[in-house]
Design a protein around this motif. Structure first.
Motif, PDB file in Angstrom:
ATOM      1  N   MET A  30     -10.064   0.304   8.395  1.00 50.36           N
ATOM      2  CA  MET A  30      -8.832  -0.346   8.804  1.00 50.36           C
ATOM      3  C   MET A  30      -8.298  -1.159   7.628  1.00 50.36           C
ATOM      4  SD  MET A  30      -9.742  -1.509  12.733  1.00 50.36           S
ATOM      5  CE  MET A  30      -8.046  -1.619  13.285  1.00 50.36           C
ATOM      6  N   VAL A  31      -6.967  -1.229   7.544  1.00 54.22           N
ATOM      7  CA  VAL A  31      -6.317  -1.912   6.424  1.00 54.22           C
ATOM      8  C   VAL A  31      -5.227  -2.839   6.956  1.00 54.22           C
ATOM      9  CG1 VAL A  31      -4.994  -1.623   4.284  1.00 54.22           C
ATOM     10  CG2 VAL A  31      -6.763   0.055   4.903  1.00 54.22           C
ATOM     11  N   ALA A  32      -5.172  -4.050   6.417  1.00 55.73           N
ATOM     12  CA  ALA A  32      -4.125  -5.018   6.738  1.00 55.73           C
ATOM     13  C   ALA A  32      -3.534  -5.540   5.435  1.00 55.73           C
ATOM     14  CB  ALA A  32      -4.674  -6.153   7.580  1.00 55.73           C
ATOM     15  N   TYR A  33      -2.381  -6.172   5.520  1.00 54.57           N
ATOM     16  CA  TYR A  33      -1.755  -6.701   4.313  1.00 54.57           C
ATOM     17  C   TYR A  33      -0.993  -7.976   4.657  1.00 54.57           C
ATOM     18  CZ  TYR A  33       2.982  -5.523   5.751  1.00 54.57           C
ATOM     19  OH  TYR A  33       4.179  -5.500   6.408  1.00 54.57           O
ATOM     20  N   GLY A  34      -0.668  -8.757   3.627  1.00 52.63           N
ATOM     21  CA  GLY A  34       0.110  -9.981   3.799  1.00 52.63           C
ATOM     22  C   GLY A  34       1.415  -9.908   3.037  1.00 52.63           C
ATOM     23  N   GLU A  35       2.486 -10.418   3.639  1.00 47.68           N
ATOM     24  CA  GLU A  35       3.803 -10.399   3.000  1.00 47.68           C
ATOM     25  C   GLU A  35       4.608 -11.626   3.392  1.00 47.68           C
ATOM     26  OE1 GLU A  35       6.426  -7.328   4.372  1.00 47.68           O
ATOM     27  OE2 GLU A  35       6.356  -8.011   6.450  1.00 47.68           O
ATOM     28  N   VAL A 110     -10.696  -7.297  -0.711  1.00 52.13           N
ATOM     29  CA  VAL A 110      -9.368  -7.905  -0.819  1.00 52.13           C
ATOM     30  C   VAL A 110      -8.770  -7.545  -2.176  1.00 52.13           C
ATOM     31  CG1 VAL A 110      -8.013 -10.042  -0.795  1.00 52.13           C
ATOM     32  CG2 VAL A 110     -10.059  -9.838   0.652  1.00 52.13           C
ATOM     33  N   GLN A 111      -7.568  -6.988  -2.146  1.00 50.57           N
ATOM     34  CA  GLN A 111      -6.781  -6.768  -3.351  1.00 50.57           C
ATOM     35  C   GLN A 111      -5.597  -7.728  -3.313  1.00 50.57           C
ATOM     36  OE1 GLN A 111      -6.692  -2.505  -1.926  1.00 50.57           O
ATOM     37  NE2 GLN A 111      -6.255  -2.198  -4.116  1.00 50.57           N
ATOM     38  N   ALA A 112      -5.211  -8.229  -4.467  1.00 45.59           N
ATOM     39  CA  ALA A 112      -4.098  -9.182  -4.505  1.00 45.59           C
ATOM     40  C   ALA A 112      -3.285  -8.993  -5.773  1.00 45.59           C
ATOM     41  CB  ALA A 112      -4.615 -10.615  -4.428  1.00 45.59           C
ATOM     42  N   TYR A 126      -1.150  -9.258  -0.752  1.00 46.62           N
ATOM     43  CA  TYR A 126      -2.560  -8.861  -0.763  1.00 46.62           C
ATOM     44  C   TYR A 126      -2.783  -7.775   0.276  1.00 46.62           C
ATOM     45  CZ  TYR A 126      -3.016 -12.239   3.151  1.00 46.62           C
ATOM     46  OH  TYR A 126      -2.868 -12.923   4.326  1.00 46.62           O
ATOM     47  N   GLN A 127      -3.916  -7.102   0.154  1.00 47.99           N
ATOM     48  CA  GLN A 127      -4.297  -6.035   1.070  1.00 47.99           C
ATOM     49  C   GLN A 127      -5.782  -6.172   1.385  1.00 47.99           C
ATOM     50  OE1 GLN A 127      -2.667  -1.658   1.321  1.00 47.99           O
ATOM     51  NE2 GLN A 127      -4.037  -1.792  -0.439  1.00 47.99           N
ATOM     52  N   PRO A 416       3.910   0.159   7.419  1.00 50.55           N
ATOM     53  CA  PRO A 416       2.807   1.016   7.824  1.00 50.55           C
ATOM     54  C   PRO A 416       2.161   1.723   6.636  1.00 50.55           C
ATOM     55  CG  PRO A 416       4.884   2.161   8.178  1.00 50.55           C
ATOM     56  CD  PRO A 416       5.217   0.847   7.526  1.00 50.55           C
ATOM     57  N   GLY A 417       0.824   1.736   6.601  1.00 45.87           N
ATOM     58  CA  GLY A 417       0.120   2.518   5.597  1.00 45.87           C
ATOM     59  C   GLY A 417      -0.822   1.719   4.733  1.00 45.87           C
ATOM     60  N   GLN A 418      -1.335   2.397   3.715  1.00 45.99           N
ATOM     61  CA  GLN A 418      -2.097   1.759   2.648  1.00 45.99           C
ATOM     62  C   GLN A 418      -1.183   1.729   1.427  1.00 45.99           C
ATOM     63  OE1 GLN A 418      -6.494   3.112   2.611  1.00 45.99           O
ATOM     64  NE2 GLN A 418      -5.377   4.896   3.374  1.00 45.99           N
ATOM     65  N   PHE A 419      -1.191   0.624   0.670  1.00 41.16           N
ATOM     66  CA  PHE A 419      -0.137   0.415  -0.304  1.00 41.16           C
ATOM     67  C   PHE A 419      -0.635   0.277  -1.736  1.00 41.16           C
ATOM     68  CE2 PHE A 419       0.985  -1.884   3.685  1.00 41.16           C
ATOM     69  CZ  PHE A 419       1.851  -0.930   4.172  1.00 41.16           C
TER      70      PHE A 419
END
Length: 499
Positions: A30-35, A110-112, A126-127, A416-419
């Motif tokens: 599962m993948v989440a992100y912040g914006e 975590v990627q940022a 971040y993702q 939506p998706g992986q970025f």
């Protein structure tokens, strides 16, 4: 136990997050992100945002080893946390599993974006990725990581203030005096904060844009935790009302200030009793002592109408110390200036500068101190930061693109998706791509935490952050949409399926 309060890591989230481990569908990944969903105060004319602060949360909380003792203490706490003082859902065995099998490190990646990056609304900052058996923990640390809204908002506000001051400098300050810009907005906000931690986060965010600060905790943190001990901030000796009123008269207080610090740059608050009298009578009386010492006196009004009191100080200083006219035709006071720290916000700062220039004085004569408006009077809605689930790979290997699409508020539509966030080869502007649609070697989303694995220098020093922000803020346009056609098409597909 994490942080100054000794809290177990499992309580660094919202209560309801505990129940999600059993509510998410079984998944391989599962993948989440912040914006940021909006610009500063929804300003459509300037949508630039300065991203900063994730290192603090990674270093202070996420990179710590969690223990079985943490699990047991949390389990005891949650035994009465549910309504009616009953057992709250607590995935104890899942937590014990990563404590034992992953050496106590929380099992997410975590990627940022690089700290100090200039971005725009809807660019992933971040993702977060979580994989089985821990896929259901993907948003467990959302609460903690979402807190980057605060230092990023301070950094953005501070930068916008710098843009205002830069404009005044370009109009009224000679080029060989442009270095003074670095100290023109001084952080007065330590006592306006709710905690030392807030002061460190907000105060260091301000230091991306200016060197002036009295928030010592932030100055020390940025210099030694980020910058290898290389200096980043500065301040000057100054009186406050307690010093002025402790003496038998204000003149005695000013003379002692001059005696101790008169050969350097020093500041004196002037309104403890009668501001007009202090400027008209006391300033001429102490001027010979100041001139003998040879330093630079900064006058500080602290009450009354900010525009009026600043102009009063400038005119009084002109009369006592004299001025010269610079190459741009504006007056520069000799050996004296003014700092206005009362009631300063982004709006009043601009109004004061306009009045100062209209009166014929150069902007180099005035410095600003900002307290509560810089570090306190902000909230998550100022730039509408949010973390959202975006992708799921189910147990059959099928990919699911996930987005929030509320018809009642289209501004809250998520991606939506992986970025991947890829800079344009010509402009360096960030664009959001679906993973797999472009080469990922240029992805700005770099791994800053990976289940506790050692990483090679995931963060830049503070000097690099400053240069990045300055370069990108100056070269980037005020508005930009980084959503690529493939990603927009995926958003449209999801919206159409729910029509």
């Amino acid at each position: 136990m994490l942080g100054p309060l000794g809290l177990p890591g499992f309580v660094l989230t919202d209560s309801y997050k505990l129940s999600h481990a059993t509510l998410y569908p079984d998944s391989q990944k599962m993948v989440a992100y912040g914006e940021f969903r909006s610009s500063f105060n929804n300003d459509s004319e300037d949508e630039r945002i300065v991203f900063y602060g994730i290192r603090y949360f990674i270093d202070t909380y996420l990179s710590r080893q969690w223990t079985e003792e943490d699990v047991q203490k949390s389990d005891h706490f949650f035994s009465t946390h549910n309504a009616g003082s009953t057992q709250f859902p607590f995935p104890k065995e899942l937590f014990l599993k990563f404590v034992r099998e992953n050496n106590g490190y929380f099992p997410i990646k975590v990627q940022a974006l690089p700290e100090g990056s200039v971005i725009y609304p809807h660019i992933p900052a971040y993702q977060i990725t979580a994989e089985a058996p821990y896929a259901s923990l993907v948003t467990y640390m959302e609460t903690l990581l979402t807190m980057v809204w605060y230092p990023s908002t301070v950094a953005t506000l501070s930068r916008r203030c710098r843009s205002i001051i830069e404009r005044a400098f370009s109009l009224s300050v000679d080029d060989d005096q442009s270095f003074l810009l670095e100290s023109r907005l001084h952080d007065f906000g330590f006592r306006a904060c709710t905690s030392v931690e807030q002061a460190i986060l907000g105060g260091s965010a301000h230091l991306i844009n200016f060197e002036g600060s009295d928030t010592l905790a932030a100055c020390y943190y940025a210099q030694y935790q980020w910058n290898g001990g290389r200096p980043l901030a500065s301040s000057i000796p100054a009186t406050e009302h307690s010093v002025m009123t402790a003496h038998l008269c204000e003149k005695d207080a000013i003379l002692k200030l001059i005696e101790n610090y008169g050969s350097g740059v020093f500041a004196c608050v002037m309104d403890s009793y009668d501001y007009a009298h202090a400027l008209a009578s006391l300033l001429p009386e102490v001027a010979p002592h100041k001139l003998e010492k040879g330093g630079f006196l900064v006058l500080r009004p602290d009450s009354g109408d900010p525009i009026e009191t600043v102009l009063m100080a400038l005119r009084a200083a002109e009369k006592v110390f004299g001025v010269y006219v610079n190459q741009k035709g504006f007056k520069v006071i000799k050996g004296c200036g003014v700092i206005q720290g009362d009631g300063i916000g982004i709006e009043s700062l601009k109004l004061i500068l306009d009045a100062v220039l209209a009166a014929g004085f150069s902007a180099q004569n005035i410095t600003f101190g900002m307290g509560g408006n810089l570090l306190q009077k902000l909230n998550r809605d100022t730039m509408s930061f949010a973390t959202k689930l975006a992708f799921r790979l189910d147990t059959n290997g099928d990919a699911h693109f996930i987005a929030k699409t509320p018809k009642s508020d289209s501004k809250k539509t998520s991606l939506p998706g992986q970025f991947c966030v890829i800079p344009d080869s010509a402009t360096n502007l960030p664009h959001v791509y679906l993973k797999g649609k472009v080469g990922e070697e240029k992805d700005l989303l770099k791994v800053v935490y990976d289940m506790g694995k050692p990483l090679a220098a995931p963060f830049d020093d503070f000097d690099t952050i400053r240069k990045r922000t300055k370069s990108q803020w100056t070269s980037f346009p005020k508005s930009h949409s980084g959503i690529t056609p493939d990603l927009q098409n995926q958003i449209d597909i999801i919206k159409a399926s729910r029509a």
